[in-house]
Write a protein that holds these residues in place. Structure first.
Motif, PDB file in Angstrom:
ATOM      1  N   SER A 133       0.820  -1.212   0.000  1.00  0.00           N
ATOM      2  CA  SER A 133       0.000   0.000   0.000  1.00  0.00           C
ATOM      3  C   SER A 133       0.855   1.264   0.000  1.00  0.00           C
ATOM      4  O   SER A 133       1.911   1.324   0.636  1.00  0.00           O
ATOM      5  N   GLU A 134       0.346   2.273  -0.721  1.00  0.00           N
ATOM      6  CA  GLU A 134       1.052   3.556  -0.816  1.00  0.00           C
ATOM      7  C   GLU A 134       0.072   4.708  -0.611  1.00  0.00           C
ATOM      8  O   GLU A 134      -1.131   4.557  -0.851  1.00  0.00           O
ATOM      9  N   PRO A 135       0.571   5.865  -0.187  1.00  0.00           N
ATOM     10  CA  PRO A 135      -0.303   7.034  -0.069  1.00  0.00           C
ATOM     11  C   PRO A 135      -0.915   7.372  -1.432  1.00  0.00           C
ATOM     12  O   PRO A 135      -0.221   7.447  -2.439  1.00  0.00           O
ATOM     13  N   GLY A 136      -2.220   7.530  -1.459  1.00  0.00           N
ATOM     14  CA  GLY A 136      -2.892   7.903  -2.692  1.00  0.00           C
ATOM     15  C   GLY A 136      -3.244   6.758  -3.615  1.00  0.00           C
ATOM     16  O   GLY A 136      -4.073   6.915  -4.511  1.00  0.00           O
ATOM     17  N   ALA A 137      -2.626   5.588  -3.403  1.00  0.00           N
ATOM     18  CA  ALA A 137      -2.893   4.448  -4.279  1.00  0.00           C
ATOM     19  C   ALA A 137      -3.461   3.263  -3.532  1.00  0.00           C
ATOM     20  O   ALA A 137      -4.046   2.369  -4.130  1.00  0.00           O
ATOM     21  N   GLY A 138      -3.304   3.244  -2.214  1.00  0.00           N
ATOM     22  CA  GLY A 138      -3.754   2.103  -1.437  1.00  0.00           C
ATOM     23  C   GLY A 138      -3.030   0.846  -1.888  1.00  0.00           C
ATOM     24  O   GLY A 138      -1.828   0.870  -2.155  1.00  0.00           O
ATOM     25  N   SER A 139      -3.775  -0.250  -1.995  1.00  0.00           N
ATOM     26  CA  SER A 139      -3.172  -1.521  -2.388  1.00  0.00           C
ATOM     27  C   SER A 139      -3.360  -1.824  -3.870  1.00  0.00           C
ATOM     28  O   SER A 139      -3.232  -2.972  -4.296  1.00  0.00           O
ATOM     29  N   ALA A 141      -2.110  -2.377  -7.147  1.00  0.00           N
ATOM     30  CA  ALA A 141      -0.781  -2.671  -7.688  1.00  0.00           C
ATOM     31  C   ALA A 141      -0.468  -1.816  -8.910  1.00  0.00           C
ATOM     32  O   ALA A 141       0.688  -1.442  -9.143  1.00  0.00           O
ATOM     33  N   ALA A 142      -1.511  -1.478  -9.696  1.00  0.00           N
ATOM     34  CA  ALA A 142      -1.285  -0.670 -10.891  1.00  0.00           C
ATOM     35  C   ALA A 142      -0.848   0.750 -10.545  1.00  0.00           C
ATOM     36  O   ALA A 142      -0.264   1.448 -11.390  1.00  0.00           O
ATOM     37  N   GLY A 143      -1.135   1.176  -9.312  1.00  0.00           N
ATOM     38  CA  GLY A 143      -0.802   2.548  -8.921  1.00  0.00           C
ATOM     39  C   GLY A 143       0.505   2.678  -8.162  1.00  0.00           C
ATOM     40  O   GLY A 143       0.793   3.746  -7.614  1.00  0.00           O
ATOM     41  N   ILE A 144       1.304   1.623  -8.119  1.00  0.00           N
ATOM     42  CA  ILE A 144       2.560   1.677  -7.369  1.00  0.00           C
ATOM     43  C   ILE A 144       3.478   2.764  -7.914  1.00  0.00           C
ATOM     44  O   ILE A 144       3.739   2.838  -9.121  1.00  0.00           O
ATOM     45  N   GLY A 145       3.951   3.636  -7.009  1.00  0.00           N
ATOM     46  CA  GLY A 145       4.880   4.690  -7.382  1.00  0.00           C
ATOM     47  C   GLY A 145       6.296   4.443  -6.908  1.00  0.00           C
ATOM     48  O   GLY A 145       7.248   5.036  -7.420  1.00  0.00           O
ATOM     49  N   THR A 146       6.451   3.587  -5.898  1.00  0.00           N
ATOM     50  CA  THR A 146       7.777   3.222  -5.427  1.00  0.00           C
ATOM     51  C   THR A 146       8.551   2.610  -6.593  1.00  0.00           C
ATOM     52  O   THR A 146       8.041   1.750  -7.302  1.00  0.00           O
ATOM     53  N   ASN A 147       9.794   3.065  -6.800  1.00  0.00           N
ATOM     54  CA  ASN A 147      10.536   2.618  -7.969  1.00  0.00           C
ATOM     55  C   ASN A 147      11.877   2.029  -7.589  1.00  0.00           C
ATOM     56  O   ASN A 147      12.454   2.360  -6.551  1.00  0.00           O
ATOM     57  N   VAL A 148      12.360   1.144  -8.452  1.00  0.00           N
ATOM     58  CA  VAL A 148      13.655   0.498  -8.257  1.00  0.00           C
ATOM     59  C   VAL A 148      14.343   0.420  -9.614  1.00  0.00           C
ATOM     60  O   VAL A 148      13.696   0.212 -10.642  1.00  0.00           O
ATOM     61  N   ARG A 149      15.663   0.623  -9.597  1.00  0.00           N
ATOM     62  CA  ARG A 149      16.406   0.533 -10.856  1.00  0.00           C
ATOM     63  C   ARG A 149      17.755  -0.130 -10.603  1.00  0.00           C
ATOM     64  O   ARG A 149      18.258  -0.140  -9.470  1.00  0.00           O
ATOM     65  N   PRO A 150      18.330  -0.722 -11.646  1.00  0.00           N
ATOM     66  CA  PRO A 150      19.646  -1.348 -11.488  1.00  0.00           C
ATOM     67  C   PRO A 150      20.675  -0.324 -11.007  1.00  0.00           C
ATOM     68  O   PRO A 150      20.660   0.844 -11.422  1.00  0.00           O
ATOM     69  N   HIS A 151      21.552  -0.783 -10.118  1.00  0.00           N
ATOM     70  CA  HIS A 151      22.522   0.153  -9.524  1.00  0.00           C
ATOM     71  C   HIS A 151      23.708  -0.641  -8.973  1.00  0.00           C
ATOM     72  O   HIS A 151      23.532  -1.488  -8.079  1.00  0.00           O
ATOM     73  N   ARG A 160       7.675   5.338  -1.009  1.00  0.00           N
ATOM     74  CA  ARG A 160       7.034   5.382   0.309  1.00  0.00           C
ATOM     75  C   ARG A 160       5.873   4.393   0.347  1.00  0.00           C
ATOM     76  O   ARG A 160       5.077   4.306  -0.582  1.00  0.00           O
ATOM     77  N   LYS A 161       5.784   3.655   1.439  1.00  0.00           N
ATOM     78  CA  LYS A 161       4.687   2.731   1.682  1.00  0.00           C
ATOM     79  C   LYS A 161       3.937   3.175   2.937  1.00  0.00           C
ATOM     80  O   LYS A 161       4.537   3.723   3.866  1.00  0.00           O
ATOM     81  N   LYS A 162       2.632   2.932   2.954  1.00  0.00           N
ATOM     82  CA  LYS A 162       1.815   3.393   4.088  1.00  0.00           C
ATOM     83  C   LYS A 162       0.854   2.291   4.511  1.00  0.00           C
ATOM     84  O   LYS A 162       0.536   1.397   3.745  1.00  0.00           O
ATOM     85  N   TRP A 163       0.404   2.397   5.764  1.00  0.00           N
ATOM     86  CA  TRP A 163      -0.523   1.430   6.375  1.00  0.00           C
ATOM     87  C   TRP A 163       0.118   0.037   6.461  1.00  0.00           C
ATOM     88  O   TRP A 163      -0.547  -0.969   6.246  1.00  0.00           O
ATOM     89  N   ILE A 164       1.393   0.009   6.800  1.00  0.00           N
ATOM     90  CA  ILE A 164       2.124  -1.255   6.813  1.00  0.00           C
ATOM     91  C   ILE A 164       1.997  -1.911   8.186  1.00  0.00           C
ATOM     92  O   ILE A 164       2.624  -1.478   9.164  1.00  0.00           O
ATOM     93  N   THR A 165       1.173  -2.943   8.260  1.00  0.00           N
ATOM     94  CA  THR A 165       0.995  -3.683   9.505  1.00  0.00           C
ATOM     95  C   THR A 165       2.319  -4.306   9.930  1.00  0.00           C
ATOM     96  O   THR A 165       3.015  -4.916   9.115  1.00  0.00           O
ATOM     97  N   GLY A 166       2.654  -4.133  11.201  1.00  0.00           N
ATOM     98  CA  GLY A 166       3.909  -4.654  11.717  1.00  0.00           C
ATOM     99  C   GLY A 166       5.119  -3.853  11.316  1.00  0.00           C
ATOM    100  O   GLY A 166       6.247  -4.188  11.709  1.00  0.00           O
ATOM    101  N   GLY A 167       4.906  -2.800  10.546  1.00  0.00           N
ATOM    102  CA  GLY A 167       6.032  -2.030  10.009  1.00  0.00           C
ATOM    103  C   GLY A 167       6.913  -1.391  11.055  1.00  0.00           C
ATOM    104  O   GLY A 167       8.112  -1.195  10.840  1.00  0.00           O
ATOM    105  N   ALA A 212       2.810   1.315  10.365  1.00  0.00           N
ATOM    106  CA  ALA A 212       3.815   2.347  10.119  1.00  0.00           C
ATOM    107  C   ALA A 212       3.803   2.788   8.664  1.00  0.00           C
ATOM    108  O   ALA A 212       3.248   2.116   7.783  1.00  0.00           O
ATOM    109  N   GLU A 213       4.429   3.926   8.450  1.00  0.00           N
ATOM    110  CA  GLU A 213       4.765   4.397   7.112  1.00  0.00           C
ATOM    111  C   GLU A 213       6.252   4.139   6.917  1.00  0.00           C
ATOM    112  O   GLU A 213       7.058   4.432   7.804  1.00  0.00           O
ATOM    113  N   ILE A 214       6.621   3.572   5.779  1.00  0.00           N
ATOM    114  CA  ILE A 214       8.008   3.212   5.516  1.00  0.00           C
ATOM    115  C   ILE A 214       8.511   4.022   4.319  1.00  0.00           C
ATOM    116  O   ILE A 214       7.908   3.985   3.239  1.00  0.00           O
ATOM    117  N   ASP A 215       9.609   4.760   4.519  1.00  0.00           N
ATOM    118  CA  ASP A 215      10.237   5.531   3.450  1.00  0.00           C
ATOM    119  C   ASP A 215      11.525   4.850   3.007  1.00  0.00           C
ATOM    120  O   ASP A 215      12.314   4.371   3.837  1.00  0.00           O
TER     121      ASP A 215
END
Length: 387
Positions: A133-139, A141-151, A160-167, A212-215
């Motif tokens: 889950s993310e702010p503004g997109a909830g759960s 999956a098509a709205g995921i804004g968190t990004n990852v790239r090769p590095h 950023r992730k939000k509403w993370i149970t146990g976070g 928790a919210e996880i950044d």
């Protein structure tokens, strides 16, 4: 009305304790139920009880024994989660997200990932959380804004992730992020530089589940952080990991109904109005009879979904949708009735039904809202008719 459950036999000296419905009920009655309202008011499940859960082997008992688990079948896992939901939905929620990470690790992890993480995940020495889950997109999956790239031969994670149970407590996050062409799943240690954790307090329900919210800010990860093929992660979200979380929530909702039934049966037996016990009133008896009927129906739906999981039958996906929809709506309905039966007392912290009422509302939202579930179940009906 309490469902009779025989006390578990004492294990032989040196043997691992039995994990089944009876032992889970006994554990919950001793360590969780008496203090669930305390956890709710404090907004946290204490570390001590989380360690006791680990000692009982309840964090991920379905994992293979060779990796520290107990090879527990899914029907029994559902019964365990029902008993935890009966005692405290916040505790059950922590078990749910840990279960989701543990199952995804075992299902799609490499041999090296499983060897590294599974033994500690099985025992709860490493505790997991599910980050979709993310702010503004909830759960969505098509709205995921968190990004990852090769590095640097590995990965660079931002988002950023939000509403993370146990976070707030988790040691290992299962994070879903978008790369250039798809959604990928990553195992991210809490200790990785750039991971920030902000507790979220004062939730309506499951208030003690350490949300928790996880950044993630320029979090550098090795190549071994990727879980499963990069092109398969979105399918895992839709049909695998979330399905298991949905199953746990369905079973936990059955536990809420059972707790409401028992609370109302006890209260109406001892509460009198005009010289008569509440339990002797026809409308009160009608409410309890509906609770009895729905808790048994919901339990059977969950057991059927679990049986299909154990058989590795794809039909378990729809069976779980149906179980979760029926059980969560019934939990919301009967927890409302339980407050009504208790009157003003039901709105106080002196009785558990206020907590059950708030927790039940959450069950209608998490792991697929009831609106999404109704659409999905209706789609299945049209597919069956079209065949």
């Amino acid at each position: 009305m309490t469902t009779p459950i025989a006390a578990p036999p004492a294990p032989p000296s040196g043997a691992l304790p039995t994990i089944d419905r009876a032992s889970a009920r006994a554990f919950a009655e001793e360590f969780i139920t008496p203090v669930a309202d305390v956890y709710d008011r404090a907004g946290a499940v204490p570390e001590e009880i989380q360690e006791r859960i680990g000692e009982r082997g309840l964090w991920a008992p379905f994992l293979p024994t060779r990796h520290g688990g107990r090879d527990l079948d899914m029907v029994t896992l559902g019964a365990v989660h029902e008993e935890m939901g009966r005692a405290c939905s916040s505790v059950r929620s922590l078990l749910t997200v840990h279960t989701m990470l543990a199952w995804a690790l075992m299902r799609w992890g490499s041999a090296e990932q499983i060897e590294r993480w599974a033994p500690d995940v099985a025992t709860g020495r490493v505790r997991g959380a599910f980050c979709l889950s993310e702010p503004g997109a909830g759960s969505d999956a098509a709205g995921i804004g968190t990004n990852v790239r090769p590095h640097k031969g590995g990965w660079l994670l931002n988002g950023r992730k939000k509403w993370i149970t146990g976070g707030s407590r988790a040691d290992l996050y299962l994070v879903f992020a978008r790369n250039e062409s798809s959604i990928v799943a990553l195992l991210v240690p809490r200790t990785a530089p750039g991971v920030g954790v902000t507790p979220i307090d004062d939730m309506l329900g499951t208030r003690a589940s350490l949300i928790a919210e996880i950044d993630f800010t320029d979090v550098e990860l090795g190549p071994d952080a990727l879980l499963g093929p990069s092109s398969f992660a979105s399918g895992m979200v839709l049909s695998g990991t979330l399905d298991l979380g949905r199953y746990s929530v369905a079973c936990g909702s059955v536990g809420i109904i059972q707790a409401c039934l028992e609370a109302c049966a006890h209260y109406t037996t001892h509460r009198t109005v005009g010289g008569s016990r509440l339990r002797d009133l026809a409308l009160i008896r009608a409410k309890l009879s509906d609770m009895v009927t729905d808790v048994r129906a919901a339990r059977l739906l969950c057991e059927r979904a679990g049986e299909l999981k154990d058989a590795e039958d794809p039909a378990t996906l729809m069976a779980t949708w149906v179980a979760k929809y029926f059980a969560s709506t019934a939990a919301a309905r009967h927890s409302s009735e339980a407050v009504q039966v208790h009157g003003a007392n039901g709105m106080s912290t002196d009785y558990p039904v206020a907590r059950l009422y708030r927790d039940a509302k959450v069950m209608e939202i998490i792991e697929g809202s009831n609106e999404i579930q109704r659409i999905t179940i209706a789609d299945e009906a049209f597919r069956e008719v079209a065949q």
